[in-house]
Design a protein around this motif. Structure first.
Motif, short mmCIF file in Angstrom:
data_model
loop_
_atom_site.label_atom_id
_atom_site.label_comp_id
_atom_site.label_asym_id
_atom_site.label_seq_id
_atom_site.Cartn_x
_atom_site.Cartn_y
_atom_site.Cartn_z
N ALA A 109 4.29 -10.41 26.66
CA ALA A 109 4.56 -9.52 25.51
C ALA A 109 4.27 -10.23 24.19
N ALA A 110 4.59 -11.52 24.14
CA ALA A 110 4.35 -12.29 22.91
C ALA A 110 2.87 -12.44 22.61
N GLU A 111 2.05 -12.38 23.63
CA GLU A 111 0.60 -12.46 23.44
C GLU A 111 0.03 -11.16 22.86
N ARG A 112 0.74 -10.08 22.99
CA ARG A 112 0.24 -8.78 22.53
C ARG A 112 0.59 -8.56 21.05
N ASP A 113 -0.05 -9.31 20.20
CA ASP A 113 0.18 -9.18 18.77
C ASP A 113 -1.05 -8.64 18.04
N ASP A 114 -1.95 -8.01 18.79
CA ASP A 114 -3.19 -7.49 18.20
C ASP A 114 -2.93 -6.50 17.07
N ALA A 115 -2.02 -5.56 17.29
CA ALA A 115 -1.74 -4.54 16.27
C ALA A 115 -1.16 -5.18 15.02
N LEU A 116 -0.32 -6.17 15.21
CA LEU A 116 0.28 -6.88 14.08
C LEU A 116 -0.80 -7.61 13.28
N ARG A 117 -1.69 -8.31 14.00
CA ARG A 117 -2.76 -9.04 13.32
C ARG A 117 -3.78 -8.09 12.68
N ALA A 118 -3.96 -6.92 13.25
CA ALA A 118 -4.93 -5.97 12.70
C ALA A 118 -4.42 -5.28 11.44
N THR A 119 -3.12 -5.04 11.36
CA THR A 119 -2.58 -4.32 10.21
C THR A 119 -2.17 -5.23 9.06
N LEU A 120 -1.95 -6.50 9.32
CA LEU A 120 -1.55 -7.44 8.27
C LEU A 120 -2.56 -7.52 7.12
N PRO A 121 -3.86 -7.68 7.37
CA PRO A 121 -4.80 -7.79 6.25
C PRO A 121 -4.81 -6.56 5.33
N VAL A 122 -4.56 -5.40 5.88
CA VAL A 122 -4.55 -4.20 5.05
C VAL A 122 -3.37 -4.25 4.08
N VAL A 123 -2.20 -4.67 4.57
CA VAL A 123 -1.04 -4.81 3.69
C VAL A 123 -1.31 -5.88 2.65
N GLN A 124 -1.95 -6.96 3.05
CA GLN A 124 -2.26 -8.02 2.09
C GLN A 124 -3.23 -7.54 1.02
N LEU A 125 -4.15 -6.66 1.38
CA LEU A 125 -5.08 -6.12 0.39
C LEU A 125 -4.42 -5.08 -0.52
N GLU A 126 -3.58 -4.25 0.05
CA GLU A 126 -2.95 -3.19 -0.73
C GLU A 126 -1.89 -3.71 -1.68
N GLY A 127 -1.27 -4.85 -1.33
CA GLY A 127 -0.28 -5.47 -2.20
C GLY A 127 0.92 -4.58 -2.45
N PRO A 128 1.70 -4.88 -3.39
CA PRO A 128 1.68 -6.00 -4.32
C PRO A 128 2.03 -7.31 -3.62
N GLU A 129 1.98 -8.37 -4.38
CA GLU A 129 2.11 -9.71 -3.81
C GLU A 129 3.39 -9.92 -3.03
N HIS A 130 4.54 -9.46 -3.55
CA HIS A 130 5.80 -9.72 -2.85
C HIS A 130 5.87 -8.98 -1.52
N VAL A 131 5.27 -7.81 -1.41
CA VAL A 131 5.24 -7.08 -0.13
C VAL A 131 4.28 -7.79 0.83
N ALA A 132 3.13 -8.20 0.33
CA ALA A 132 2.16 -8.92 1.16
C ALA A 132 2.73 -10.24 1.66
N ASP A 133 3.47 -10.93 0.80
CA ASP A 133 4.08 -12.20 1.22
C ASP A 133 5.09 -11.98 2.34
N LEU A 134 5.90 -10.94 2.23
CA LEU A 134 6.88 -10.65 3.28
C LEU A 134 6.19 -10.24 4.59
N ALA A 135 5.10 -9.51 4.48
CA ALA A 135 4.34 -9.16 5.69
C ALA A 135 3.81 -10.43 6.34
N GLY A 136 3.37 -11.37 5.53
CA GLY A 136 2.92 -12.66 6.05
C GLY A 136 4.04 -13.42 6.74
N GLU A 137 5.26 -13.32 6.20
CA GLU A 137 6.41 -13.97 6.85
C GLU A 137 6.71 -13.32 8.19
#
Length: 192
Positions: A109-137
């Motif tokens: 189950a821990a290996e199945r992080d594809d959806a998480l890795r696929a959606t993270l860059p979109v949040v990082q692009l859409e911002g703002p910085e504090h939301v993107a930082d928390l998504a990174g965490e």
């Protein structure tokens, strides 16, 4: 010294025109700026609405991926699945066998992080910085679970507690992300 008795009608019209000119000029400039601002707002209003919807969609997709990952990597979920798989005809399962299978299921189950890795860059692009930082965490906490799940067999209380702590950290940063994303989308950006 001006003799006010000698000012003609023409002079008073010139004086009125000189006094009114700056006022009219200021009024015209204000009207121009207001019209320009209104036109810009009329153009940006729909653009902002579309951008806001993209942010909402990106935040929701990431949240769904994070919640799915958090649920799938819970040790109790892995144990329940292992018990179901291993139970014999009487519904009894060997504890050691269940623990071993649960460790494998959690690692899978821990290996199945594809959806998480696929959606993270979109949040990082859409911002703002504090939301993107928390998504990174959130992604970082999931990565820690992924690494630990490969190495852990849960044979002792220390590793079981470490798994609980990792999962608690993941759910905590997901909650912080939800709060920041919701506040941003609802316009509560004080201090940001």
């Amino acid at each position: 010294m001006v003799d006010y008795g000698k000012i003609s009608v023409m002079d008073s019209q010139v004086i009125a025109a000189v006094v009114a000119s700056p006022t009219a000029l200021i009024a015209a400039a204000a009207a121009y700026l207001a019209g320009r601002h209104q036109a810009r707002s009329a153009h940006l209003g729909p653009v902002d609405a579309v951008r806001r919807q993209h942010q909402r969609d990106a935040y929701a997709a990431f949240l769904q991926a994070a919640e799915t990952y958090a649920y799938g990597t819970r040790r109790t979920v892995s144990l329940a699945h292992a018990r179901t798989e291993i139970a014999d005809a009487e519904g009894i399962a060997d504890r050691a066998e269940v623990e071993e299978r649960a460790a494998v299921l959690r690692a899978e189950a821990a290996e199945r992080d594809d959806a998480l890795r696929a959606t993270l860059p979109v949040v990082q692009l859409e911002g703002p910085e504090h939301v993107a930082d928390l998504a990174g965490e959130v992604a970082s906490a999931a990565f820690q679970i992924r690494l630990a799940a490969r190495q852990r067999n849960y044979s002792d209380a220390t590793s079981v507690q470490a798994a609980r702590d990792e999962h608690e950290h993941l759910t905590g940063v997901i909650a912080a992300y939800v709060t920041a994303a919701r506040d941003h989308l609802n316009g509560h950006n004080a201090g940001r």
